[in-house]
Scaffold this motif. Structure first.
Motif, PDB file in Angstrom:
ATOM      1  N   LYS A   1      44.834  48.371  27.231  1.00 32.26           N
ATOM      2  CA  LYS A   1      44.340  47.089  26.743  1.00 32.26           C
ATOM      3  C   LYS A   1      44.222  47.080  25.222  1.00 32.26           C
ATOM      4  O   LYS A   1      44.524  46.084  24.557  1.00 32.26           O
ATOM      5  CB  LYS A   1      42.988  46.781  27.380  1.00 32.26           C
ATOM      6  CG  LYS A   1      42.485  45.374  27.070  1.00 32.26           C
ATOM      7  CD  LYS A   1      41.188  45.072  27.819  1.00 32.26           C
ATOM      8  CE  LYS A   1      40.701  43.655  27.520  1.00 32.26           C
ATOM      9  NZ  LYS A   1      39.441  43.353  28.270  1.00 32.26           N
TER      10      LYS A   1
ATOM     11  N   LYS B   1      42.232  37.219  28.499  1.00 29.28           N
ATOM     12  CA  LYS B   1      41.143  36.623  29.292  1.00 29.28           C
ATOM     13  C   LYS B   1      41.321  36.940  30.768  1.00 29.28           C
ATOM     14  O   LYS B   1      40.348  37.191  31.484  1.00 29.28           O
ATOM     15  CB  LYS B   1      41.102  35.115  29.069  1.00 29.28           C
ATOM     16  CG  LYS B   1      40.777  34.709  27.631  1.00 29.28           C
ATOM     17  CD  LYS B   1      40.785  33.194  27.473  1.00 29.28           C
ATOM     18  CE  LYS B   1      40.488  32.793  26.038  1.00 29.28           C
ATOM     19  NZ  LYS B   1      40.514  31.318  25.853  1.00 29.28           N
TER      20      LYS B   1
ATOM     21  N   GLU C   1      39.980  40.311  32.075  1.00 28.02           N
ATOM     22  CA  GLU C   1      38.536  40.510  32.205  1.00 28.02           C
ATOM     23  C   GLU C   1      38.094  40.537  33.663  1.00 28.02           C
ATOM     24  O   GLU C   1      37.117  41.195  34.006  1.00 28.02           O
ATOM     25  CB  GLU C   1      37.795  39.407  31.437  1.00 28.02           C
ATOM     26  CG  GLU C   1      38.028  39.466  29.922  1.00 28.02           C
ATOM     27  CD  GLU C   1      37.381  38.303  29.199  1.00 28.02           C
ATOM     28  OE1 GLU C   1      36.729  37.456  29.886  1.00 28.02           O
ATOM     29  OE2 GLU C   1      37.513  38.217  27.966  1.00 28.02           O
ATOM     30  N   GLU C   2      38.826  39.823  34.507  1.00 25.84           N
ATOM     31  CA  GLU C   2      38.480  39.806  35.933  1.00 25.84           C
ATOM     32  C   GLU C   2      39.751  39.583  36.736  1.00 25.84           C
ATOM     33  O   GLU C   2      40.199  38.450  36.915  1.00 25.84           O
ATOM     34  CB  GLU C   2      37.450  38.708  36.230  1.00 25.84           C
ATOM     35  CG  GLU C   2      36.931  38.747  37.663  1.00 25.84           C
ATOM     36  CD  GLU C   2      35.836  37.726  37.901  1.00 25.84           C
ATOM     37  OE1 GLU C   2      35.538  37.470  39.078  1.00 25.84           O
ATOM     38  OE2 GLU C   2      35.301  37.179  36.912  1.00 25.84           O
ATOM     39  N   THR C   3      40.337  40.669  37.227  1.00 19.94           N
ATOM     40  CA  THR C   3      41.607  40.577  37.953  1.00 19.94           C
ATOM     41  C   THR C   3      41.370  40.312  39.439  1.00 19.94           C
ATOM     42  O   THR C   3      40.307  40.622  39.986  1.00 19.94           O
ATOM     43  CB  THR C   3      42.414  41.873  37.798  1.00 19.94           C
ATOM     44  OG1 THR C   3      41.667  42.967  38.358  1.00 19.94           O
ATOM     45  CG2 THR C   3      42.707  42.153  36.335  1.00 19.94           C
ATOM     46  N   SER C   4      42.372  39.703  40.065  1.00 20.82           N
ATOM     47  CA  SER C   4      42.332  39.444  41.508  1.00 20.82           C
ATOM     48  C   SER C   4      43.723  39.702  42.074  1.00 20.82           C
ATOM     49  O   SER C   4      44.628  40.162  41.370  1.00 20.82           O
ATOM     50  CB  SER C   4      41.884  38.005  41.777  1.00 20.82           C
ATOM     51  OG  SER C   4      42.793  37.088  41.195  1.00 20.82           O
TER      52      SER C   4
ATOM     53  N   THR D   1      46.656  38.091  40.122  1.00 19.52           N
ATOM     54  CA  THR D   1      46.636  38.200  38.665  1.00 19.52           C
ATOM     55  C   THR D   1      47.966  38.701  38.102  1.00 19.52           C
ATOM     56  O   THR D   1      48.437  38.216  37.066  1.00 19.52           O
ATOM     57  CB  THR D   1      45.500  39.130  38.198  1.00 19.52           C
ATOM     58  OG1 THR D   1      44.246  38.622  38.662  1.00 19.52           O
ATOM     59  CG2 THR D   1      45.474  39.236  36.685  1.00 19.52           C
TER      60      THR D   1
END
Length: 226
Positions: free
Chosen positions: A54, A116, A119-122, A125
């Motif tokens: 990152k 962005k 920050e919160e992967t699913s 994603t």
């Protein structure tokens, strides 16, 4: 601003140094970071690379932002450097580069969106990330078509300045950028675009980088009357 020998020297140095710094930064952002992280045919691996690296991805984005700022500086400096040759064409050429810079900024926005998303992967994603990466490359490629016209304008101004070698080389480089990037817009012509890019990469690279070196070494010695 009235062109003087001192001001022309200053503008030549600013433009030349900015172009070389831009080339180094692009080598890092696209040549190293982007190619190390992104695998266009493997969304899942690309996502994992982004998560693991990152910091490198953020450094890539910072590099693109620096390139954007340098593009604007180059447009400004070259406008004044060639202003005495043909004010209207010099202004038009500068504005074309500004338009390219705006398009580049839109492309960079796609990369910022990816930050962005990390920050919160699913589950979906990876595919969304790849769509933004593809959008970045597509928008940037469109911008390079415009950039080609900027180089053509510079080539014309160089010819009018009796810099025949650089004039011809910049015009060839400009046509090469615009042609290759236009062909890339058509999926059926991607192979042809890739082959042409290999052939035309030399004038595309030498045209701009060579001119940057000339600005630093010889351009700063030009007088307002030359």
């Amino acid at each position: 601003m009235k062109a003087t020998n001192t001001s022309l020297s200053r503008f030549a140095i600013i433009a030349g140094a900015s172009l070389l710094l831009m080339a180094i930064t692009a080598g890092f952002s696209f040549g190293y970071a982007h190619s190390k992280i992104v695998l266009l045919d493997d969304a899942n691996t690309t996502l994992q690379n982004l998560i693991i690296s990152k910091g490198l991805f953020q450094a890539e984005i910072l590099g693109w932002c620096l390139i954007l700022v340098l593009d604007v500086i180059v447009a400004w400096a070259l406008y004044y450097f060639f202003k005495s040759v043909n004010k209207s064409i010099s202004a038009l050429t500068a504005w074309i580069r500004i338009i390219y810079s705006i398009i580049l900024g839109m492309a960079i926005g796609q990369l910022m969106t990816i930050c962005k998303l990390l920050e919160e992967t699913s589950e979906g994603t990876a595919q969304i990330v790849m769509e933004h990466i593809q959008s970045f490359e597509n928008i940037w490629t469109l911008g390079l078509i415009v950039f080609g016209f900027h180089l053509i304008g510079l080539g014309y101004l160089a010819l009018k300045s009796k810099l025949r070698f650089w004039g011809v080389l910049l015009i060839v480089a400009g046509f090469s950028y615009s042609l290759v990037c236009t062909l890339k817009q058509f999926q059926s012509l991607e192979s042809l675009a890739a082959n042409l890019e290999m052939i035309l990469s030399i004038p595309m690279t030498v045209g701009e980088l060579g001119f940057a070196v000339w600005l630093l070494v010889r351009g700063k010695k030009r007088t307002a009357a030359s």
